[in-house]
Structures are given as structure tokens and as C-alpha cells.
Design a protein around this motif. Structure first.
Motif, PDB file in Angstrom:
ATOM      1  N   GLN A  58       7.911   2.727  -2.477  1.00  0.00           N
ATOM      2  CA  GLN A  58       7.056   2.892  -3.659  1.00  0.00           C
ATOM      3  C   GLN A  58       6.487   4.303  -3.713  1.00  0.00           C
ATOM      4  O   GLN A  58       6.394   4.894  -4.789  1.00  0.00           O
ATOM      5  CB  GLN A  58       5.933   1.851  -3.642  1.00  0.00           C
ATOM      6  N   TRP A  59       6.136   4.839  -2.569  1.00  0.00           N
ATOM      7  CA  TRP A  59       5.592   6.205  -2.507  1.00  0.00           C
ATOM      8  C   TRP A  59       6.645   7.215  -2.973  1.00  0.00           C
ATOM      9  O   TRP A  59       6.330   8.166  -3.682  1.00  0.00           O
ATOM     10  CB  TRP A  59       5.117   6.504  -1.084  1.00  0.00           C
ATOM     11  N   TYR A  98       7.936   8.003  -7.364  1.00  0.00           N
ATOM     12  CA  TYR A  98       6.811   8.495  -8.167  1.00  0.00           C
ATOM     13  C   TYR A  98       7.228   9.030  -9.526  1.00  0.00           C
ATOM     14  O   TYR A  98       6.387   9.294 -10.364  1.00  0.00           O
ATOM     15  CB  TYR A  98       6.061   9.594  -7.410  1.00  0.00           C
ATOM     16  N   TYR A 155       0.843  -1.191   0.000  1.00  0.00           N
ATOM     17  CA  TYR A 155       0.000   0.000   0.000  1.00  0.00           C
ATOM     18  C   TYR A 155       0.883   1.248   0.000  1.00  0.00           C
ATOM     19  O   TYR A 155       1.747   1.406   0.853  1.00  0.00           O
ATOM     20  CB  TYR A 155      -0.893  -0.015   1.237  1.00  0.00           C
ATOM     21  N   PRO A 198       0.028   5.260  -0.200  1.00  0.00           N
ATOM     22  CA  PRO A 198      -0.982   6.315  -0.329  1.00  0.00           C
ATOM     23  C   PRO A 198      -0.604   7.309  -1.423  1.00  0.00           C
ATOM     24  O   PRO A 198       0.568   7.527  -1.692  1.00  0.00           O
ATOM     25  CB  PRO A 198      -0.968   7.007   1.029  1.00  0.00           C
ATOM     26  N   VAL A 199      -1.610   7.901  -2.028  1.00  0.00           N
ATOM     27  CA  VAL A 199      -1.341   8.839  -3.112  1.00  0.00           C
ATOM     28  C   VAL A 199      -1.293  10.288  -2.636  1.00  0.00           C
ATOM     29  O   VAL A 199      -0.924  11.163  -3.396  1.00  0.00           O
ATOM     30  CB  VAL A 199      -2.390   8.710  -4.245  1.00  0.00           C
ATOM     31  N   HIS A 200      -1.634  10.567  -1.400  1.00  0.00           N
ATOM     32  CA  HIS A 200      -1.639  11.959  -0.953  1.00  0.00           C
ATOM     33  C   HIS A 200      -0.289  12.376  -0.377  1.00  0.00           C
ATOM     34  O   HIS A 200       0.575  11.550  -0.110  1.00  0.00           O
ATOM     35  CB  HIS A 200      -2.786  12.231   0.025  1.00  0.00           C
ATOM     36  N   ASP A 201      -0.129  13.674  -0.178  1.00  0.00           N
ATOM     37  CA  ASP A 201       1.156  14.252   0.213  1.00  0.00           C
ATOM     38  C   ASP A 201       1.708  13.726   1.530  1.00  0.00           C
ATOM     39  O   ASP A 201       2.911  13.684   1.713  1.00  0.00           O
ATOM     40  CB  ASP A 201       1.049  15.775   0.289  1.00  0.00           C
ATOM     41  N   GLY A 207       1.514  10.725   2.626  1.00  0.00           N
ATOM     42  CA  GLY A 207       1.688   9.276   2.561  1.00  0.00           C
ATOM     43  C   GLY A 207       2.988   8.788   3.160  1.00  0.00           C
ATOM     44  O   GLY A 207       3.027   7.748   3.824  1.00  0.00           O
TER      45      GLY A 207
END
Length: 160
Positions: free
Chosen positions: A126-127, A130, A81, A83-86, A88
Motif C-alpha cells: 500500500q505504501w 501511492y 498500516y 506510514p506516510v513518511h519517506d 515507511g
């Protein structure tokens, strides 16, 4: 050379360097370094220093994996997992800290702290990955970091 082989080479090099510079340091030290690097990442948002901060997180993550007995190539290959928000990165660092702390305290034995820690670290990496290639950034930053000798020069890591 495959990406997994490149990660394993980096981990082996970093492990030897960390042992030489810091000895048998506990895993919480590079875990704190991951947090330091993430803070630098947030401060450098949109600036050229952003890749350096990402690379620092990777170098500390390599050390953390070694001290935890984990394979970094396995970690970056996990489907985790992210997250896509700042915020994350902060969420995932919190999850990694939770897993490490509870495992060290020997509490909440109904949770698989190691698996949760691996998943949190994988998600964080992973976050951070990008845009540019995380492995290339890690190798670029490592090429600079590995030149430091903190035993010879505790103030700068640079020897004359």
C-alpha cells in the motif's frame, strides 16, 4: 477479470516460473528480493526506474506469498498500516523481517507472526501504491521478468 483474479493469475504464473528457475527455494530468498527491490526504489526516487523497482518488489512479493502459502490477492486487500513518511517502506520491511525471523526461530509464540507478516507486506504494498496502479505496474514488470530463463543463462537470464 477482477483485480483479485488478476493477482491470482500473476501469482500462479510467477510460482510456476520461480519453481522452474529456482526450485524449492526457501521463503527468505524472495524476502531478501523484496528488500533489494525496495533499495532500488529508494535509489530511483523520482526517476523513471521507480516503477520498475515497484514491480520488482511485487514480483518478489508474489514469490514470497507462494512460498509462505499466502494468497497475494488477500494480502493486497488487507486494511494495513502504511506510514506516510519517506522511511515507511523501511519500517514495514523491518516488520516483515521481524515476523519471518521470529516465526522461523520459533520464538515469541505469544505473537501471531503470520498475521503480522501479512499485515507488514500489505502495508508495504500500500505504501508503494501511492500514485500509479500497483497491479498494472506488477503486470508490466512481470511481462519482462517472465521471459528470463536463469537455468539456461545464469549470467543474464536471456537466452539467444
Amino acid at each position: 477479470m477482477t483485480d483479485a483474479e488478476r493477482w491470482r493469475r500473476l501469482q500462479a504464473e510467477q510460482a510456476e516460473w520461480a519453481q522452474r528457475n529456482f526450485g524449492d527455494a526457501p521463503a527468505w530468498q524472495p524476502l531478501m528480493g523484496i528488500g533489494e527491490g525496495l533499495g532500488e526504489f529508494y535509489e530511483a526516487a523520482g526517476q523513471p526506474e521507480e516503477d520498475d523497482a515497484i514491480g520488482d518488489v511485487c514480483v518478489y512479493a508474489l514469490d514470497y506469498c507462494t512460498r509462505m502459502g499466502w494468497d497475494m490477492a488477500e494480502i493486497v486487500g488487507l486494511d494495513a498500516y502504511a506510514p506516510v513518511h519517506d522511511s515507511g517502506g523501511s519500517i514495514l520491511l523491518g516488520r516483515l523481517n521481524h515476523a519471518h525471523l521470529k516465526q522461523a526461530q520459533g520464538i515469541r509464540g505469544n505473537e501471531d507472526h503470520e498475521a503480522k507478516g501479512k499485515e507488514a507486506l500489505a502495508g508495504l504494498l500500500q505504501w508503494l501504491n501511492y500514485g500509479d496502479d500497483l497491479l498494472d505496474i506488477a503486470e508490466d514488470v512481470w511481462s519482462l521478468v517472465k521471459q528470463r530463463d536463469w537455468k539456461a543463462s545464469a549470467k543474464t537470464g536471456v537466452t539467444p
